[in-house]
Design an enzyme around this catalytic site. Sequence first.
Site, PDB file in Angstrom:
ATOM      1  CB  CYS A  21      -1.229   0.228   1.155  1.00 14.77           C
ATOM      2  SG  CYS A  21       0.089  -0.449   2.981  1.00 14.77           S
ATOM      3  CG  ASP A  64      -8.811   1.888   0.618  1.00 15.72           C
ATOM      4  OD1 ASP A  64      -7.220   2.028   0.456  1.00 15.72           O
ATOM      5  OD2 ASP A  64      -9.511   2.096   1.144  1.00 15.72           O
ATOM      6  CG  HIS A  66      -6.238  -1.220   1.487  1.00 18.36           C
ATOM      7  ND1 HIS A  66      -5.851   0.628   1.400  1.00 18.36           N
ATOM      8  CD2 HIS A  66      -5.072  -1.564   2.487  1.00 18.36           C
ATOM      9  CE1 HIS A  66      -4.572   0.779   2.759  1.00 18.36           C
ATOM     10  NE2 HIS A  66      -4.262  -0.180   2.768  1.00 18.36           N
TER      11      HIS A  66
END
Length: 489
Positions: free
Chosen positions: A174, A369, A371
């Site tokens: 990440c 994001d 993820h």
Amino acid sequence: MVLKSLCERIVASKCSSKGSTETVDNTQVPASSKVGSSDSKFPKASLWSSIFTSSFSVVETYSESSASEKKALHSRSSGWAAAVRKVVTGGSMRRFHERVLGSSRTDISSSDGDIWLLGVCHKISQQESTGVVDTSNGLAAVEQDFSSKILVTYRKGFDAIGDSKYTSDVNWGCMLRSSQMLVAQALLFHNLGRSWRKPIDKPLDKEYIDVLQLFGDSEASAFSIHNLLQAGKGYGLAVGSWVGPYAMCRTWEVLARNLREKNDLVEPPLPMAIYVVSGDEDGERGGAPVVCIEDASKRCFEFSRGLAAWTPLLLLVPLVLGLDKVNPRYIPLLHSTFKFPQSLGIMGGKPGASTYIIGVQNEKAFYLDPHDVQPVVNISGDTQEPSITSSYHCNVMRHIPLDSIDPSLAIGFYCRDKDDFDDFCSQASKLAEESNGAPLFTVAQSRSFSKQVTGNDESGDQTGFQEDGFLGTDHGNDTGTNEDDWQLL
């Protein structure tokens, strides 16, 4: 109870497959659980990563025993696989992820004031709360701006990284992905300007496609995760391991230099100098980072191989603003950096879950994001189908409280030319003056000047900055336990 049940089912499935042979699962627990990066302040492994990994590993387990046992086990595994797929495709994994790492929200209120997205102010009209859309200066404009920013997420199915068997960066990549987003945004600003928006009905801009190609998931793409890991070996980057913001910034510096030397006779893929702003020459001591004008000029001169006094410049400022959480005194300062015309946002997020923060509204921090897990996409130079590039954008504006982000982070700025850099320095100096003695970073003409100011501080001369705000300050009793102290990244 749901979590307990999930854990018990995973353990039971694991136990039932003793003596079996498992195929390699590249979404396994990060290798940092065994060999950690000295740079990172993130946990080296987590129960949650183990749970996620175990659930998928169970799917790929098979038995070498009798045919009847194999059939029974296959039936149980198929049922479990179907359940896992249903959870993932139904969005439950996202909700579970957020319950573990902290929830995010997607609501935007017109009563919460202006929204700042990377140096652009969007004034939210009160009329929009009643359903009247102001396409030029309202929520529609905010959403269009947000969805035009490049999103880079976990990918699966790419060529193995180096000599490893990893074909995915799930659970550990990440920070790498967050940094890719920041640099991609700098390239968009450089090639297309800050006012560029992704077209809906028109052909895609060539410059936009060229940027996406640089971040493909193979060694052939200049800024791929493969090449970042190779360039960052000297800073502890390794396949499957967590990485911190400081090491990530230095890695980009190394990669850009390597690519420039490799392409000596052609234009480098990153058409700008990189300046990692640190507290001293090596970035290995405490003290607020110092933007040294002479150093910035030197980076530009070296980048142009002596042909120009100034070039476009990417500034990366790694910071640690507390211990377990950001010291409250820094929150207003972080908020203000998004008002800089040169703003590229923040690489940061929750511990162990880096995101790319691109905007603020009062106490809210809007972020992209990384993820979500998506399959690899091959972007070619003649790509014109919007659906092919759709995985590089997001129209859901998630936000978390700004004061909840991890204190280890890095801020980015892009300066197009010398005038833009001078404006950045002016904005940064003004922000430092408003910091009540605890600036995020300072500006000095040269390092000797910053050291001289430090000496004046220590002798009692009040300059408006705290001792810890400048490099060269030596505290014999500094144990690093005070949240106000700067720490090694």
